[in-house]
Design an enzyme around this catalytic site. Sequence first.
Site, PDB file in Angstrom:
ATOM      1  CG  HIS A   1      48.491  41.300  49.078  1.00  0.00           C
ATOM      2  ND1 HIS A   1      48.041  40.707  50.243  1.00  0.00           N
ATOM      3  CD2 HIS A   1      48.396  40.350  48.115  1.00  0.00           C
ATOM      4  CE1 HIS A   1      47.679  39.455  49.986  1.00  0.00           C
ATOM      5  NE2 HIS A   1      47.890  39.217  48.699  1.00  0.00           N
ATOM      6  CB  CYS A   2      54.124  39.896  48.179  1.00  0.00           C
ATOM      7  SG  CYS A   2      55.174  38.954  47.051  1.00  0.00           S
TER       8      CYS A   2
END
Length: 343
Positions: free
Chosen positions: A180-181
Amino acid sequence: MDFLTLFLVYLCSVLATVALLCVCSGRKEGFLARSVSGASQVLSFIIPTQLWSVTQRVLHRLFHTRSCLFVVLHIALQAAVYGEYTWEVFIYCWELQFHLLLLLLPYLLLAGNVGCFVLCSQADPGVITKSNHASLVKIYAYDGVLFQKGIVCPTCNMEKPARSKHCSFCSVCVHRFDHHCVWVNNCIGAFNAKYFFLYLFTLTAMAATIAIVTAAFLIQVVLLSDVMRGRYIDDQGQEHAVEILFLIQHLFLTFPRIVFMLGFVILLTLVLGAYCCFSLYLALTNQTSNEWYKSRRSGCSHYPTLQPHDRQVVYKNIYSKGVWMNLKEISKPPTVLERKKKT
């Protein structure tokens, strides 16, 4: 040179924090998470109860749920760098007759980066739903080491397909989950991995190009002023020839914002460049960062190792199909129909 030392320590500290955040984002059991957890336990005995509960809610909101905070920070940093580049570096370089294409290259890269950012943040990373679960579960085989058949996600109440993972930020399971960025406020999965790699590459190229143009400008200033042949008198009244540290101090006092920006983009280029190389390695070997991390955390190896009770454990990446096919899979994720044709 005390100010120069503090300046370098400040830059290194800020970018080291950003690097740790980028590397450890999305990992619940990483070094950063354990450190924060330990620090929070200590602070809970010092800070008043009501203030601590409010602080915890704010921190949970920022770091454990989807938030636009880092997107805003991302845009603010880009605006600050490009503002300084436009109003000072570009104008000075134009007066020094730098090639126009070189000066415009950062803006061309910015346009491409913004496009990749929008695609990466808005595209479906491969969210697994009840309607597409039956088709997604057939795409990848279970390797029996990192991914076991029959594991049910307690939140989504569905069997996890191979190479998938539940994202605690988005509260969904994602097909071929990478991470997850927080900077694009989205998961990176099978369907937007190509956009993320292009986003990362253009971001690295932007920082490198601005650093090159800015460094070339400062070098040109030094050559034109002939300052290297000069001499200076220190605080003790002794005369010295101009050296590198004095030159940096002189440039910092003459162009403080430009030198500050240059130090920032150079270190940013190194951090992003290293991460870009790591992402390229993962793409060439058909791994995700989640799989790479899980294989190291569980003690798996790509080579035979002797374990207790003389058992030989071998972990083999069954998803790698060669460099060309691995890259093709990033640009065009496989579907159930394609897999049936191959079998």
